[in-house]
Scaffold this motif. Structure first.
Motif, PDB file in Angstrom:
ATOM      1  N   UNK A   1       0.866  -1.186   0.000  1.00  9.04           N
ATOM      2  CA  UNK A   1       0.000   0.000   0.000  1.00  9.04           C
ATOM      3  C   UNK A   1       0.901   1.234   0.000  1.00  9.04           C
ATOM      4  N   UNK A   2       0.817   2.005  -1.067  1.00 14.45           N
ATOM      5  CA  UNK A   2       1.749   3.118  -1.290  1.00 14.45           C
ATOM      6  C   UNK A   2       1.009   4.447  -1.298  1.00 14.45           C
ATOM      7  N   UNK A   3       1.406   5.346  -0.414  1.00 15.75           N
ATOM      8  CA  UNK A   3       0.884   6.710  -0.381  1.00 15.75           C
ATOM      9  C   UNK A   3       1.874   7.651  -1.063  1.00 15.75           C
ATOM     10  N   UNK A   4       1.369   8.720  -1.653  1.00 17.93           N
ATOM     11  CA  UNK A   4       2.225   9.734  -2.260  1.00 17.93           C
ATOM     12  C   UNK A   4       2.115  10.998  -1.416  1.00 17.93           C
ATOM     13  N   UNK A   5       3.240  11.423  -0.845  1.00 19.97           N
ATOM     14  CA  UNK A   5       3.253  12.512   0.129  1.00 19.97           C
ATOM     15  C   UNK A   5       4.059  13.695  -0.409  1.00 19.97           C
ATOM     16  N   UNK A   6       3.541  14.900  -0.222  1.00 20.59           N
ATOM     17  CA  UNK A   6       4.261  16.128  -0.574  1.00 20.59           C
ATOM     18  C   UNK A   6       4.185  17.079   0.614  1.00 20.59           C
ATOM     19  N   UNK A   7       5.332  17.435   1.159  1.00 22.01           N
ATOM     20  CA  UNK A   7       5.385  18.298   2.345  1.00 22.01           C
ATOM     21  C   UNK A   7       5.930  19.673   1.963  1.00 22.01           C
ATOM     22  N   UNK A   8       5.196  20.690   2.325  1.00 26.20           N
ATOM     23  CA  UNK A   8       5.641  22.077   2.177  1.00 26.20           C
ATOM     24  C   UNK A   8       6.024  22.565   3.569  1.00 26.20           C
ATOM     25  N   UNK A   9       7.310  22.634   3.845  1.00 25.46           N
ATOM     26  CA  UNK A   9       7.783  22.907   5.194  1.00 25.46           C
ATOM     27  C   UNK A   9       7.498  24.342   5.633  1.00 25.46           C
ATOM     28  N   UNK A  10       7.072  24.464   6.886  1.00 22.38           N
ATOM     29  CA  UNK A  10       6.827  25.769   7.467  1.00 22.38           C
ATOM     30  C   UNK A  10       8.131  26.481   7.783  1.00 22.38           C
ATOM     31  N   UNK A  11       8.092  27.802   7.723  1.00 20.15           N
ATOM     32  CA  UNK A  11       9.299  28.599   7.961  1.00 20.15           C
ATOM     33  C   UNK A  11       9.647  28.696   9.438  1.00 20.15           C
TER      34      UNK A  11
ATOM     35  N   UNK B   1       4.092  29.656   8.196  1.00 23.80           N
ATOM     36  CA  UNK B   1       4.850  29.356   9.414  1.00 23.80           C
ATOM     37  C   UNK B   1       4.781  27.869   9.753  1.00 23.80           C
ATOM     38  N   UNK B   2       3.598  27.256   9.537  1.00 21.86           N
ATOM     39  CA  UNK B   2       3.414  25.827   9.792  1.00 21.86           C
ATOM     40  C   UNK B   2       3.550  25.045   8.485  1.00 21.86           C
ATOM     41  N   UNK B   3       3.842  23.778   8.590  1.00 19.82           N
ATOM     42  CA  UNK B   3       3.997  22.929   7.408  1.00 19.82           C
ATOM     43  C   UNK B   3       2.640  22.452   6.902  1.00 19.82           C
ATOM     44  N   UNK B   4       2.580  22.223   5.586  1.00 20.90           N
ATOM     45  CA  UNK B   4       1.373  21.700   4.951  1.00 20.90           C
ATOM     46  C   UNK B   4       1.727  20.390   4.245  1.00 20.90           C
ATOM     47  N   UNK B   5       0.860  19.402   4.406  1.00 22.68           N
ATOM     48  CA  UNK B   5       1.031  18.116   3.726  1.00 22.68           C
ATOM     49  C   UNK B   5      -0.114  17.928   2.740  1.00 22.68           C
ATOM     50  N   UNK B   6       0.244  17.590   1.502  1.00 19.34           N
ATOM     51  CA  UNK B   6      -0.719  17.183   0.482  1.00 19.34           C
ATOM     52  C   UNK B   6      -0.449  15.703   0.227  1.00 19.34           C
ATOM     53  N   UNK B   7      -1.470  14.873   0.307  1.00 19.78           N
ATOM     54  CA  UNK B   7      -1.188  13.441   0.214  1.00 19.78           C
ATOM     55  C   UNK B   7      -2.286  12.688  -0.526  1.00 19.78           C
ATOM     56  N   UNK B   8      -1.845  11.713  -1.318  1.00 18.23           N
ATOM     57  CA  UNK B   8      -2.740  10.739  -1.913  1.00 18.23           C
ATOM     58  C   UNK B   8      -2.604   9.442  -1.138  1.00 18.23           C
ATOM     59  N   UNK B   9      -3.709   8.991  -0.541  1.00 19.89           N
ATOM     60  CA  UNK B   9      -3.696   7.779   0.273  1.00 19.89           C
ATOM     61  C   UNK B   9      -4.251   6.609  -0.521  1.00 19.89           C
ATOM     62  N   UNK B  10      -3.640   5.447  -0.350  1.00 20.24           N
ATOM     63  CA  UNK B  10      -4.102   4.223  -1.016  1.00 20.24           C
ATOM     64  C   UNK B  10      -4.788   3.303  -0.015  1.00 20.24           C
ATOM     65  N   UNK B  11      -5.417   2.263  -0.535  1.00 18.00           N
ATOM     66  CA  UNK B  11      -5.987   1.234   0.333  1.00 18.00           C
ATOM     67  C   UNK B  11      -7.225   1.637   1.101  1.00 18.00           C
ATOM     68  N   UNK B  12      -7.864   2.732   0.719  1.00 19.03           N
ATOM     69  CA  UNK B  12      -9.048   3.174   1.451  1.00 19.03           C
ATOM     70  C   UNK B  12     -10.185   2.173   1.313  1.00 19.03           C
ATOM     71  N   UNK B  13     -10.422   1.730   0.101  1.00 22.62           N
ATOM     72  CA  UNK B  13     -11.543   0.815  -0.158  1.00 22.62           C
ATOM     73  C   UNK B  13     -11.300  -0.582   0.400  1.00 22.62           C
TER      74      UNK B  13
ATOM     75  N   UNK C   1      -6.140   1.294   4.836  1.00 23.96           N
ATOM     76  CA  UNK C   1      -4.752   0.928   5.118  1.00 23.96           C
ATOM     77  C   UNK C   1      -3.765   2.064   4.882  1.00 23.96           C
ATOM     78  N   UNK C   2      -4.013   2.904   3.889  1.00 24.91           N
ATOM     79  CA  UNK C   2      -3.099   4.007   3.632  1.00 24.91           C
ATOM     80  C   UNK C   2      -3.076   5.005   4.774  1.00 24.91           C
TER      81      UNK C   2
END
Length: 446
Positions: free
Chosen positions: A107-117, A170-182, A186-187
């Motif tokens: 089960x593979x998730x795709x994660x993108x983190x935009x770090x907070x300053x 100032x805070x970090x933001x995560x954009x994510x595609x989760x797998x295994x929901x159905x 599991x994602x």
């Protein structure tokens, strides 16, 4: 007269600045329904994105879909000077983990983190689901385009990344595609466990699952209303906390519910044409979504979705029976509505991203007294303007009254009887953005 006019204008300016931020309106305007449409069609075009589907093909199956999603996040990162950390997060789920796992699967998730300053380890997250299914949840070969469920949520997360990556927070933001929901969430379970091992401080998770349908099976057509599902209390609370609620309240004031109220307030402030509907439940009756594993791990998590579902287009084999077209295909998706709900996510992530940390060690007093007393731990963050006390009738779903009390660590709210209201405190930044409200976790008698 001139002096009076100048003073009035100045005071009006202060009020407006405290309540609105032009950048938020710019974010709303930047969300593109055309780009979302393109991405939904691309995701649906992989044929099936079933969690157990093909991972080798470049054009079909979940493997091709997740590689494309990662490439989109990579391209967004390149356009903002590598502002995103993009990676796969994965866990092996063995055959027989439940009835829907009919073979071993990664089960593979795709994660993108935009770090907070300023607070790189504090996160607000927007998730969509990569995977899809048809009537038989174990059928991983036949077409399951999953246009609304959940290419809309996934496309929304990608679009939010495009828009918000133009800003710094100032805070970090995560954009994510989760797998295994159905197959059993599991994602989400995998990423929630990953977050705990990394000691991430998650402010909140905004799970988007089906944000593109406006024509309900009930006959209603509505392109402005959407639901925010949230649990009332924190599942990780100890028994002492649970028992304390009988006497001091808090039965509908867990961290997920406060996140839901925050989203409701921000949306009504900046997008008054929208109708956010808070639903006091984990999810739809007897069902669940990918925010649940984060709730289980002790994080605030809510689900954002359309208000009027059409069950002929969910988890259905593609077919036509008795004049009814079944199947989750692109023609049923309203792209402008999906863009509106994407904007709802984006402005709330931006507002939280720009907000200071919430107050800690919030305590309340005032038993058998004609006033309410508060104490909290004051932050040393130089960007904090002060703190705001909120209160509401015990039967009200929203925080209806408030008072800004300045940069202090205690306050007495005179003339308000503690017995008649619920109370909370937020932190206010010099930029006008606020943290989610914190419900008192302790009491004092002096």
């Amino acid at each position: 007269m001139k002096t009076l006019f100048t003073t009035t204008l100045f005071l009006f300016s202060i009020i407006v600045t405290a309540q609105t931020d032009q950048r938020i309106y710019d974010i709303i305007d930047a969300v593109s329904s055309e780009r979302i449409e393109t991405d939904i069609k691309k995701l649906a075009g992989f044929g099936t994105r079933h969690t157990l589907s093909d991972t080798i093909s470049e054009t079909r199956g979940i493997g091709a879909a997740r590689r494309w999603i990662k490439s989109e996040f990579d391209n967004i990162s390149k356009s903002c000077n590598n502002c995103l950390e993009v990676f796969y997060q994965k866990d092996l789920v063995k055959k027989g983990a439940n009835q829907r796992i009919v073979k071993d699967v990664m089960v593979v998730n795709v994660v993108a983190i935009q770090r907070g300053t300023k607070y790189p380890n504090r996160f607000i997250m927007m998730s969509g689901d990569i995977d899809s299914r048809i009537t038989d949840p174990t059928n991983f070969t036949d077409d399951a385009p999953g246009a609304n469920d959940n290419a809309t949520g996934m496309a929304g997360a990608i679009e939010a990344a495009r828009v918000l990556s133009k800003y710094k927070f100032e805070n970090s933001i995560i954009y994510v595609g989760l797998s295994g929901e159905e197959q059993g969430l599991f994602g989400g379970k995998g990423l929630a466990n990953f977050a705990k091992t990394k000691n991430w401080e998650i402010i909140g998770v905004m799970n988007n699952d089906m944000i593109g349908n406006i024509k309900g099976v009930d006959g209603v057509i509505d392109n402005r209303t959407f639901r925010i599902f949230s649990e009332p209390t924190n599942l990780t609370d100890d028994q002492k906390t649970v028992e304390r609620r009988r006497f001091y309240g808090g039965e509908v004031d867990g961290i997920s519910r406060q996140l839901a109220r925050y989203i409701h307030k921000t949306t009504k402030t900046y997008m008054p044409e929208m109708n956010p509907m808070m639903v006091y439940r984990l999810d739809r009756f007897g069902r669940g979504g990918h925010h649940r594993p984060f709730n289980d791990a002790g994080f605030a998590g809510i689900r954002i979705m359309e208000a009027h579902e059409n069950y002929t287009q969910q988890h259905q084999d593609i077919r036509k029976e008795n004049g009814i077209k079944y199947g989750d295909v692109v023609e049923h998706v309203n792209f402008k509505y999906a863009a509106k709900l994407t904007a709802v996510n984006a402005i709330n992530m931006a507002s939280i991203g720009w907000a200071p940390p919430a107050p800690t060690e919030v305590k309340i007093g005032g038993i058998v007294e004609p006033s309410v007393k508060f104490r909290w731990k004051k932050s040393n963050d130089s960007n904090i303007k002060g703190y705001k006390i909120y209160w509401r009738d015990t039967t009200s779903p929203t925080w209806d009254h408030s008072r800004f009390v300045g940069s202090v660590d205690n306050f007495i709210l005179n003339g308000i009887v503690i017995d008649n209201y619920f109370f909370g405190i937020s932190t206010v930044g010099k930029n006008g953005h606020e943290s989610p409200v914190v419900f008192p976790s302790g009491i004092f008698r002096k």
